[in-house]
Scaffold this active site. Sequence first.
Site, PDB file in Angstrom:
ATOM      1  CD  GLU A 166      41.127  40.836  33.261  1.00 15.40           C
ATOM      2  OE1 GLU A 166      41.771  40.131  34.060  1.00 15.40           O
ATOM      3  OE2 GLU A 166      40.096  40.448  32.704  1.00 15.40           O
ATOM      4  CB  CYS A 220      36.404  38.181  31.104  1.00 17.28           C
ATOM      5  SG  CYS A 220      34.816  37.486  30.705  1.00 17.28           S
ATOM      6  CE  LYS A 276      35.925  28.311  45.371  1.00 15.74           C
ATOM      7  NZ  LYS A 276      35.245  29.608  45.620  1.00 15.74           N
ATOM      8  CD  GLU A 324      35.175  30.286  28.661  1.00 15.13           C
ATOM      9  OE1 GLU A 324      35.806  31.256  28.179  1.00 15.13           O
ATOM     10  OE2 GLU A 324      34.602  29.439  27.964  1.00 15.13           O
TER      11      GLU A 324
HETATM   12  P1  NAD Z   1      39.706  34.641  40.804  1.00 14.22           P
HETATM   13  O1  NAD Z   1      40.480  33.773  39.892  1.00 14.22           O
HETATM   14  O2  NAD Z   1      40.374  35.232  41.949  1.00 14.22           O
HETATM   15  O3  NAD Z   1      38.474  33.844  41.405  1.00 14.22           O
HETATM   16  C1  NAD Z   1      37.621  33.057  40.612  1.00 14.22           C
HETATM   17  C2  NAD Z   1      37.176  31.886  41.419  1.00 14.22           C
HETATM   18  O4  NAD Z   1      38.315  31.092  41.713  1.00 14.22           O
HETATM   19  C3  NAD Z   1      36.526  32.234  42.755  1.00 14.22           C
HETATM   20  O5  NAD Z   1      35.473  31.316  43.000  1.00 14.22           O
HETATM   21  C4  NAD Z   1      37.644  31.995  43.733  1.00 14.22           C
HETATM   22  O6  NAD Z   1      37.183  31.648  45.019  1.00 14.22           O
HETATM   23  C5  NAD Z   1      38.317  30.817  43.096  1.00 14.22           C
HETATM   24  N1  NAD Z   1      39.687  30.571  43.514  1.00 14.22           N
HETATM   25  C6  NAD Z   1      40.674  31.475  43.769  1.00 14.22           C
HETATM   26  N2  NAD Z   1      41.796  30.828  44.153  1.00 14.22           N
HETATM   27  C7  NAD Z   1      41.507  29.493  44.125  1.00 14.22           C
HETATM   28  C8  NAD Z   1      42.239  28.307  44.419  1.00 14.22           C
HETATM   29  N3  NAD Z   1      43.523  28.340  44.805  1.00 14.22           N
HETATM   30  N4  NAD Z   1      41.608  27.118  44.285  1.00 14.22           N
HETATM   31  C9  NAD Z   1      40.323  27.056  43.896  1.00 14.22           C
HETATM   32  N5  NAD Z   1      39.587  28.132  43.619  1.00 14.22           N
HETATM   33  C10 NAD Z   1      40.169  29.339  43.710  1.00 14.22           C
HETATM   34  O7  NAD Z   1      39.031  35.673  39.838  1.00 14.22           O
HETATM   35  P2  NAD Z   1      37.964  36.775  40.208  1.00 14.22           P
HETATM   36  O8  NAD Z   1      38.688  37.924  40.728  1.00 14.22           O
HETATM   37  O9  NAD Z   1      36.853  36.217  41.019  1.00 14.22           O
HETATM   38  O10 NAD Z   1      37.323  37.048  38.766  1.00 14.22           O
HETATM   39  C11 NAD Z   1      37.851  37.986  37.911  1.00 14.22           C
HETATM   40  C12 NAD Z   1      38.588  37.299  36.772  1.00 14.22           C
HETATM   41  O11 NAD Z   1      37.750  36.387  36.083  1.00 14.22           O
HETATM   42  C13 NAD Z   1      39.026  38.291  35.735  1.00 14.22           C
HETATM   43  O12 NAD Z   1      40.352  38.044  35.356  1.00 14.22           O
HETATM   44  C14 NAD Z   1      38.082  38.041  34.570  1.00 14.22           C
HETATM   45  O13 NAD Z   1      38.564  38.435  33.342  1.00 14.22           O
HETATM   46  C15 NAD Z   1      37.799  36.594  34.700  1.00 14.22           C
HETATM   47  N6  NAD Z   1      36.524  36.235  34.094  1.00 14.22           N
HETATM   48  C16 NAD Z   1      36.551  35.516  32.946  1.00 14.22           C
HETATM   49  C17 NAD Z   1      35.373  35.172  32.327  1.00 14.22           C
HETATM   50  C18 NAD Z   1      35.417  34.377  31.059  1.00 14.22           C
HETATM   51  O14 NAD Z   1      34.418  33.821  30.685  1.00 14.22           O
HETATM   52  N7  NAD Z   1      36.539  34.277  30.395  1.00 14.22           N
HETATM   53  C19 NAD Z   1      34.156  35.535  32.887  1.00 14.22           C
HETATM   54  C20 NAD Z   1      34.158  36.263  34.061  1.00 14.22           C
HETATM   55  C21 NAD Z   1      35.371  36.595  34.663  1.00 14.22           C
END
Ligand code: NAD
Length: 476
Positions: free
Chosen positions: A379, A278, A168, A244
Site C-alpha cells: 500500500e 484505504c 481513542k 477495517e
Molecule cells: P495505524 O494503524 O498506525 O493507526 C490507526 C489507529 O491505531 C490510530 O488511532 C493509532 O493511534 C492506533 N494505534 C496504533 N498502534 C496502536 C496500538 N498498539 N494499540 C492501539 N492503538 C494503536 O494506521 P494509520 O496510519 O493511522 O492509518 C492508515 C491505515 O488505515 C492505512 O493502512 C489505511 O488503509 C487504513 N484505513 C482503512 C480504512 C478502512 O475502512 N478499511 C479507512 C481508513 C484507513
Amino acid sequence: MFIAGEWIEARSGATFEVTNPATGEVIGHMPDGGADDARDAVAAADDAFAPWSTTTAFHRADVLMKAWELMNERAEELARLMTTEQGKPLKAARFEVGYAADFIRWFAEEARRLSGQWLPSGRPDQRFLSVRQPVGVVAAVTPWNYPISMLTRKMAPALAAGCTMVLKPAEATPLCAKTVYEVFTDAGVPPGVINLVTANDPAPIGEVFTTDPRVRKLTFTGSTAVGRKLAAAAGASLQRVSVELGGHAPFIVYPDADPENAAKGAAALKFLNSGQACISPNRLYVHRDAADAFVNMLTKRVAGLVAGNGMDEGVGVGPLVNDAAVDKVAAQVEDARSKGAGVPVGGHRLTENSLDKGFFYAPTVLTEVTPEMTVYREETFGPVAPVVVYDDVNEVIELANDTHYGLAAYVYTDSMKTAIGAFEALRFGIIGINDVNPTSATVPFGGMKDSGLGREGGHEGLDEYLETKVAGISLR
Ligand code: NAD
C-alpha cells in the site's frame, strides 16, 4: 479528554502537540492519556450502559437526529479544522463532513427499525422469540486520514444500538475528535455514554481496550499490522471484533472502455486525500490497446493538479501526514524507477514556495510498472498512480486478485457482461463499476482477507453492535 461527561486533563497532567501538516505549525495541545485514563473511561462507559441501553430506540434516534442537525450547522467550522489539522483541501473536508453527518442520520433511522423475530418450533406447545440487544461497552480506535467520518461511522451505530463507548482517535487528529464529541454531547448524549481518551502513545490504551473484561467489542480502523495485533488481543478476551484495514485496490480498464474517461476517473480518485485512502487505487491495469490514450490523459490531469495548503483556493492535493509518509512514498518511487518504471510526471518531494515546512510529495504517475516493484504489492498511501499494461482480458482478474488485500476494486468497461463477470469474480468487498465513489452511509463498507472483518454502514453496520438473544416459551 472526555470522561463521564467532563472535559478533563490526563491523570499525569501530560499533553502532546498537534501540528498542521501543511505548515508544521503547532495548532493545539491535547491531554496525553495513559492506561489509568483508559480504565477510567471504560468504568464510565460501563456505569452508563444500563441506563442508556434501556432508553427507547425512538429516544436514541431523536438524539442522533439532533447530532446530525448540529453537525450540519457546524459543517464549515468542522471542515476548516479538518483542513488545518489533517491537511486535505477544504472542498474535500466539506465533503467529508457531509459524509460523516450521513452516517448519523442513517443510523438514527435504522435505530427505529431494530426488531426481533417470532420463530417456529417443532413442538406445538412451544414458541420462540428472538431479539437483538446492544453488545455492551464498545472500544473504538480510529485513524487520521478521515478524522471525522471514521468516528461517526462507529459512534452512530453504537449509540443507535444502545451501546456505550470509549474512543481513542489517532494522535495526529485529536482536535477533530474533540469537536465530534462536542456535537454529540450538545445533542444530548448523556454523561458516560461516550468517552474520549487522547494519547500520543496508543499502545497502553489499546492494551486496556482489548483486555478489560468490561469491554465487549473492539472496532478499529487503521493499518493491517496494528489491526491484526489488536484483533488478536481482543480475540483472546473473546470480544466481538470488527476491523477495517488497509487495501491495495486494482483499477481495471478493459479495451472496450473509453480510455480518456477512465483516466479522468483514475486521476480524480487516486489523488483524493493525497492518496491516503484505504480504497485508493494502487495498481491501474490498462489494456495495451488503451494504454497510450489512458497514460496521456492521466499525465495531463495529474500535471494540472496543484499541491499546497488545503486552505488555499485552487489547491487539489494537500500534504501527507508526516515525514515518514513522504519517505515511504519516495522509497517506493525510487524502487520502481530503479527497476525500469517511467515517471512522466512528479516523482519528487515538493519543497518550493514554503512547501518544505510541510510534508508534500508531487502528484506522480508511474508507467511500465511490474510485479517486481514494491509499489505493485505494498500500500502506498500517497499520491502515486502506478500503471500496469496487460494484454489478455482473460487474465486480468487473476492479476487483480493476486494480493492479500481485499477492500476496493474498480472496473471500466462498456460491456454489461464484462462488468458483471468482474464484479462476481473480484475478491474485494467494494467494487466501483465505471464509478469512482462506490461508498455511501446506506451501503456496507468493508474488506475481505487482510483488509478486515465486518462491515460499517448499511443495515450491516448496526448488526455489528448487536447481540441476538432467544427465548423458548412453553405453552404447557
Ligand atoms: P495505524 O494503524 O498506525 O493507526 C490507526 C489507529 O491505531 C490510530 O488511532 C493509532 O493511534 C492506533 N494505534 C496504533 N498502534 C496502536 C496500538 N498498539 N494499540 C492501539 N492503538 C494503536 O494506521 P494509520 O496510519 O493511522 O492509518 C492508515 C491505515 O488505515 C492505512 O493502512 C489505511 O488503509 C487504513 N484505513 C482503512 C480504512 C478502512 O475502512 N478499511 C479507512 C481508513 C484507513
